[in-house]
Design a protein around this motif. Structure first.
Motif, PDB file in Angstrom:
ATOM      1  N   PRO A  37       0.797  -1.233   0.000  1.00  0.00           N
ATOM      2  CA  PRO A  37       0.000   0.000   0.000  1.00  0.00           C
ATOM      3  C   PRO A  37       0.826   1.278   0.000  1.00  0.00           C
ATOM      4  O   PRO A  37       0.302   2.355  -0.307  1.00  0.00           O
ATOM      5  CB  PRO A  37      -0.818  -0.124   1.295  1.00  0.00           C
ATOM      6  N   GLU A  38       2.102   1.156   0.337  1.00  0.00           N
ATOM      7  CA  GLU A  38       2.955   2.347   0.385  1.00  0.00           C
ATOM      8  C   GLU A  38       3.325   2.881  -0.990  1.00  0.00           C
ATOM      9  O   GLU A  38       3.885   3.975  -1.112  1.00  0.00           O
ATOM     10  CB  GLU A  38       4.232   2.057   1.190  1.00  0.00           C
ATOM     11  N   LYS A  39       3.005   2.120  -2.048  1.00  0.00           N
ATOM     12  CA  LYS A  39       3.347   2.562  -3.403  1.00  0.00           C
ATOM     13  C   LYS A  39       2.077   2.884  -4.189  1.00  0.00           C
ATOM     14  O   LYS A  39       1.010   2.313  -3.949  1.00  0.00           O
ATOM     15  CB  LYS A  39       4.167   1.500  -4.118  1.00  0.00           C
ATOM     16  N   GLU A  40       2.215   3.816  -5.103  1.00  0.00           N
ATOM     17  CA  GLU A  40       1.095   4.185  -5.980  1.00  0.00           C
ATOM     18  C   GLU A  40       1.143   3.288  -7.213  1.00  0.00           C
ATOM     19  O   GLU A  40       2.070   3.388  -8.024  1.00  0.00           O
ATOM     20  CB  GLU A  40       1.212   5.659  -6.387  1.00  0.00           C
ATOM     21  N   ILE A  41       0.161   2.413  -7.333  1.00  0.00           N
ATOM     22  CA  ILE A  41       0.149   1.431  -8.421  1.00  0.00           C
ATOM     23  C   ILE A  41      -1.068   1.664  -9.315  1.00  0.00           C
ATOM     24  O   ILE A  41      -2.209   1.555  -8.852  1.00  0.00           O
ATOM     25  CB  ILE A  41       0.150  -0.008  -7.877  1.00  0.00           C
ATOM     26  N   LYS A  42      -0.805   1.999 -10.556  1.00  0.00           N
ATOM     27  CA  LYS A  42      -1.877   2.171 -11.536  1.00  0.00           C
ATOM     28  C   LYS A  42      -2.072   0.869 -12.310  1.00  0.00           C
ATOM     29  O   LYS A  42      -1.107   0.141 -12.576  1.00  0.00           O
ATOM     30  CB  LYS A  42      -1.549   3.317 -12.503  1.00  0.00           C
ATOM     31  N   LEU A  43      -3.312   0.604 -12.685  1.00  0.00           N
ATOM     32  CA  LEU A  43      -3.654  -0.615 -13.417  1.00  0.00           C
ATOM     33  C   LEU A  43      -4.404  -0.264 -14.696  1.00  0.00           C
ATOM     34  O   LEU A  43      -5.107   0.751 -14.752  1.00  0.00           O
ATOM     35  CB  LEU A  43      -4.543  -1.526 -12.548  1.00  0.00           C
TER      36      LEU A  43
END
Length: 304
Positions: A160-166
């Motif tokens: 959750p500490e990273k911004e992950i786009k899908l």
């Protein structure tokens, strides 16, 4: 008849010094004549260690391509040329290259289930078993995860500490199973543990007792003290596990979990490749191979 074909394959592969690789989703009669059986990346790495100059991949195209990327000195054949992968073919290099140019602060993470062409514009590759660890270890805090949005969602929940786009993409076979089928399987087999591949939709993954790669699911079932399991990945895995663990019971989570591309390869296809009458040799330019290999090398560095 099957044993006669298998015997002829074993004779010819020994005579021609050929290594046969089979993905775990292949039919039993094919895994029985293979030198190695496993996940796509496991097989690619194994191919680099064998002395054989020729390799036959019983799987799908991106798997044969990955073998060639890592073993350029070998002749690599795809046993059945029509065996593709809908997920691997969903996104193209130009599309992701344009996205990367428009979003230069994002690192592109590609699932191993992608074409060699697409890997050339990606920063790092991952497998379903290594994805969480690799994303955690990456220097970048902004990530585009492609192509599987279900695996990407699983990774995002774990990191959750990273911004992950899908982007919308993934395995149409795993994604087709709705939560109600997992619930029905649990109701039908209340004493069984539910083992699920992260390519399944989040509502199915949330019900699992264990979430992991194909090899992870198989190892968990073999090593567990439990006696009954619902297998939430390609239906052949339940069959293989039943052979390997006859004292345990295995149930497929859904009858929808059948990959037509994996089922395209037959025992006769393998025989005909050895006879020089079928199959397709995988070729690529050295420029493409090296560009694709970069993200695999990064996977090894970050996952080590």
């Amino acid at each position: 008849m099957i044993h006669n074909i298998q015997d002829e394959i074993l004779r010819l592969k020994k005579e021609q010094d050929v290594c046969i690789l089979a993905h775990s989703y292949q039919a039993r009669e094919i895994t029985e004549i293979a030198d190695f059986v496993g996940d796509s990346y496991q097989l690619s790495v194994k191919a680099t260690t064998v002395p054989h100059k020729t390799v036959i991949m019983c799987g799908v195209r991106f798997m044969a391509e990955t073998v060639k990327v890592l073993s350029p000195e070998k002749k690599v054949y795809l046993a059945n040329p029509i065996a593709g992968c809908p997920m691997a073919e969903q996104m193209e290099r130009d599309m992701i290259g344009a996205w990367k140019k428009a979003n230069p602060d994002y690192a592109i993470v590609a699932y191993i289930n992608t074409t060699t062409d697409l890997k050339t514009v990606c920063d790092v590759c991952v497998t379903s078993s290594s994805a969480v660890k690799i994303v955690k270890n990456m220097e970048s805090d902004k990530i585009l995860f492609i192509p599987d949005c279900n695996l990407g969602a699983f990774v995002a929940e774990q990191v959750p500490e990273k911004e992950i786009k899908l982007l919308q993409g993934g395995c149409p076979i795993h994604a087709a199973v709705p939560a109600r089928e997992a619930e029905a399987a649990r109701a039908a087999h209340p004493d069984a543990l539910l083992l699920v591949h992260p390519e399944c939709v989040p509502a199915v993954v949330a019900q699992a007792d264990y979430v992991g790669s194909t090899s992870g699911i198989m190892n968990f079932a073999k090593e567990s003290d439990a006696k009954e399991f619902i297998i939430g990945t390609e239906i052949s895995i339940a069959e293989h596990l039943q052979y390997e663990c006859p004292d345990k019971k295995f149930y497929p989570m859904s009858k929808q979990l059948i990959c037509p591309n994996m089922k395209a390869t037959t025992l006769v296809d393998v025989l005909n490749v050895l006879k020089g009458e079928a199959g397709e040799e995988i070729t690529m330019s050295e420029e493409t191979r090296l560009a694709a290999k970069h993200c695999i090398d990064e996977m090894i560095r970050l996952g080590g």
